[in-house]
Design a protein around this motif. Sequence first.
Motif, PDB file in Angstrom:
ATOM      1  N   SER A  13      -2.707  54.108  -9.543  1.00  0.00           N
ATOM      2  CA  SER A  13      -1.620  54.712  -8.774  1.00  0.00           C
ATOM      3  C   SER A  13      -2.134  55.971  -8.076  1.00  0.00           C
ATOM      4  O   SER A  13      -2.924  56.719  -8.638  1.00  0.00           O
ATOM      5  N   TYR A  14      -1.677  56.142  -6.860  1.00  0.00           N
ATOM      6  CA  TYR A  14      -2.022  57.315  -6.053  1.00  0.00           C
ATOM      7  C   TYR A  14      -0.722  57.909  -5.554  1.00  0.00           C
ATOM      8  O   TYR A  14       0.116  57.204  -4.978  1.00  0.00           O
ATOM      9  N   LYS A  15      -0.550  59.208  -5.787  1.00  0.00           N
ATOM     10  CA  LYS A  15       0.699  59.857  -5.389  1.00  0.00           C
ATOM     11  C   LYS A  15       0.405  61.201  -4.723  1.00  0.00           C
ATOM     12  O   LYS A  15      -0.013  62.142  -5.380  1.00  0.00           O
ATOM     13  N   PRO A  16       0.632  61.281  -3.410  1.00  0.00           N
ATOM     14  CA  PRO A  16       0.499  62.574  -2.743  1.00  0.00           C
ATOM     15  C   PRO A  16       1.814  63.358  -2.817  1.00  0.00           C
ATOM     16  O   PRO A  16       2.887  62.770  -2.933  1.00  0.00           O
ATOM     17  N   SER A  17       1.718  64.674  -2.778  1.00  0.00           N
ATOM     18  CA  SER A  17       2.890  65.546  -2.684  1.00  0.00           C
ATOM     19  C   SER A  17       2.811  66.266  -1.342  1.00  0.00           C
ATOM     20  O   SER A  17       1.735  66.707  -0.938  1.00  0.00           O
ATOM     21  N   PHE A  18       3.964  66.393  -0.683  1.00  0.00           N
ATOM     22  CA  PHE A  18       4.007  66.994   0.643  1.00  0.00           C
ATOM     23  C   PHE A  18       4.911  68.221   0.659  1.00  0.00           C
ATOM     24  O   PHE A  18       5.872  68.311  -0.096  1.00  0.00           O
ATOM     25  N   TYR A  19       4.598  69.132   1.530  1.00  0.00           N
ATOM     26  CA  TYR A  19       5.491  70.239   1.863  1.00  0.00           C
ATOM     27  C   TYR A  19       5.890  70.035   3.312  1.00  0.00           C
ATOM     28  O   TYR A  19       5.049  69.766   4.164  1.00  0.00           O
ATOM     29  N   GLU A  20       7.188  70.161   3.591  1.00  0.00           N
ATOM     30  CA  GLU A  20       7.662  70.035   4.964  1.00  0.00           C
ATOM     31  C   GLU A  20       8.385  71.307   5.366  1.00  0.00           C
ATOM     32  O   GLU A  20       9.325  71.733   4.701  1.00  0.00           O
ATOM     33  N   ALA A  21       7.919  71.904   6.449  1.00  0.00           N
ATOM     34  CA  ALA A  21       8.598  73.058   7.041  1.00  0.00           C
ATOM     35  C   ALA A  21       9.467  72.502   8.168  1.00  0.00           C
ATOM     36  O   ALA A  21       8.985  71.778   9.033  1.00  0.00           O
ATOM     37  N   LYS A  22      10.775  72.835   8.124  1.00  0.00           N
ATOM     38  CA  LYS A  22      11.695  72.245   9.084  1.00  0.00           C
ATOM     39  C   LYS A  22      12.756  73.282   9.465  1.00  0.00           C
ATOM     40  O   LYS A  22      13.243  74.025   8.617  1.00  0.00           O
ATOM     41  N   ASP A  23      13.110  73.290  10.729  1.00  0.00           N
ATOM     42  CA  ASP A  23      14.152  74.220  11.173  1.00  0.00           C
ATOM     43  C   ASP A  23      15.524  73.706  10.733  1.00  0.00           C
ATOM     44  O   ASP A  23      15.676  72.548  10.345  1.00  0.00           O
ATOM     45  N   ASP A  24      16.509  74.565  10.772  1.00  0.00           N
ATOM     46  CA  ASP A  24      17.851  74.237  10.291  1.00  0.00           C
ATOM     47  C   ASP A  24      18.509  73.087  11.035  1.00  0.00           C
ATOM     48  O   ASP A  24      19.333  72.377  10.478  1.00  0.00           O
ATOM     49  N   LEU A  25      18.178  72.901  12.309  1.00  0.00           N
ATOM     50  CA  LEU A  25      18.808  71.853  13.106  1.00  0.00           C
ATOM     51  C   LEU A  25      18.035  70.534  13.074  1.00  0.00           C
ATOM     52  O   LEU A  25      18.470  69.546  13.668  1.00  0.00           O
ATOM     53  N   GLY A  26      16.896  70.514  12.412  1.00  0.00           N
ATOM     54  CA  GLY A  26      16.110  69.287  12.338  1.00  0.00           C
ATOM     55  C   GLY A  26      15.418  68.936  13.635  1.00  0.00           C
ATOM     56  O   GLY A  26      15.120  67.777  13.899  1.00  0.00           O
ATOM     57  N   MET A  27      15.149  69.929  14.452  1.00  0.00           N
ATOM     58  CA  MET A  27      14.533  69.689  15.759  1.00  0.00           C
ATOM     59  C   MET A  27      13.010  69.697  15.686  1.00  0.00           C
ATOM     60  O   MET A  27      12.353  68.999  16.449  1.00  0.00           O
ATOM     61  N   VAL A  28      12.459  70.515  14.801  1.00  0.00           N
ATOM     62  CA  VAL A  28      11.001  70.593  14.670  1.00  0.00           C
ATOM     63  C   VAL A  28      10.642  70.590  13.186  1.00  0.00           C
ATOM     64  O   VAL A  28      11.389  71.075  12.328  1.00  0.00           O
ATOM     65  N   SER A  29       9.496  70.010  12.894  1.00  0.00           N
ATOM     66  CA  SER A  29       9.027  70.021  11.513  1.00  0.00           C
ATOM     67  C   SER A  29       7.515  69.833  11.490  1.00  0.00           C
ATOM     68  O   SER A  29       6.910  69.370  12.468  1.00  0.00           O
ATOM     69  N   LYS A  30       6.946  70.201  10.393  1.00  0.00           N
ATOM     70  CA  LYS A  30       5.513  70.030  10.185  1.00  0.00           C
ATOM     71  C   LYS A  30       5.302  69.749   8.696  1.00  0.00           C
ATOM     72  O   LYS A  30       5.916  70.391   7.849  1.00  0.00           O
ATOM     73  N   LYS A  31       4.449  68.774   8.409  1.00  0.00           N
ATOM     74  CA  LYS A  31       4.168  68.397   7.021  1.00  0.00           C
ATOM     75  C   LYS A  31       2.701  68.602   6.703  1.00  0.00           C
ATOM     76  O   LYS A  31       1.842  68.476   7.571  1.00  0.00           O
ATOM     77  N   MET A  32       2.476  68.880   5.427  1.00  0.00           N
ATOM     78  CA  MET A  32       1.095  68.944   4.948  1.00  0.00           C
ATOM     79  C   MET A  32       1.069  68.466   3.503  1.00  0.00           C
ATOM     80  O   MET A  32       2.057  68.581   2.774  1.00  0.00           O
ATOM     81  N   ILE A  33      -0.062  67.888   3.110  1.00  0.00           N
ATOM     82  CA  ILE A  33      -0.248  67.476   1.711  1.00  0.00           C
ATOM     83  C   ILE A  33      -0.566  68.717   0.893  1.00  0.00           C
ATOM     84  O   ILE A  33      -1.446  69.501   1.259  1.00  0.00           O
TER      85      ILE A  33
END
Length: 180
Positions: free
Chosen positions: A43-63
């Motif tokens: 099994s392989y399981k990555p964890s992500f962090y997502e930075a997202k604005d309040d309106l859901g217009m922009v976001s960026k993810k990283m492991i």
Amino acid sequence: MEKIVLGSGKLYIYEFTGLLPEDVVIEVDENLLGYIQGGATLSYKPSFYEAKDDLGMVSKKMITDEEAILKSGVMTWNGKTLQKLSSTARVTEDKEKKVRTVKIGGAGNHDGKKYVIHFVHKDHVDGDIRITIVGSNEAGFELAFAKDKETVINAEFKAQPQDNEGTLILYREEDSSITA
């Protein structure tokens, strides 16, 4: 070429010294952890962090983290097997009495060893598959002795980086459709 994978395989264990040895070094009887029952599960399981604005217009993810675990039931084993499954195990053998003694426990007895855990699935039609991780059994073990069932040790090896790239899993498959 995509393939249907059927069947189990063999599980080898070899003390890790900093470099992965060649398959021919690992895949010998003396490195066989034991014959397995119930196959092997990776099994392989990555964890992500997502930075997202309040309106859901922009976001960026990283492991932010990854976890790889190889599980298998070991059906044939002895006291030497337990030493590879417990970092606090110490094995002594009395050759005269033909007795092996295993002592397990005591945090001060932690040996800090890492192992190459190498699973080989043989397929004479579609080609073999090899999965290699470096790590140790971090789930402990349980020995259940029942009158109508074999005692199988369920090992759970947690992967640690095996090279300077942070590789957790080395998956290799033979494929006759690969051409030069």
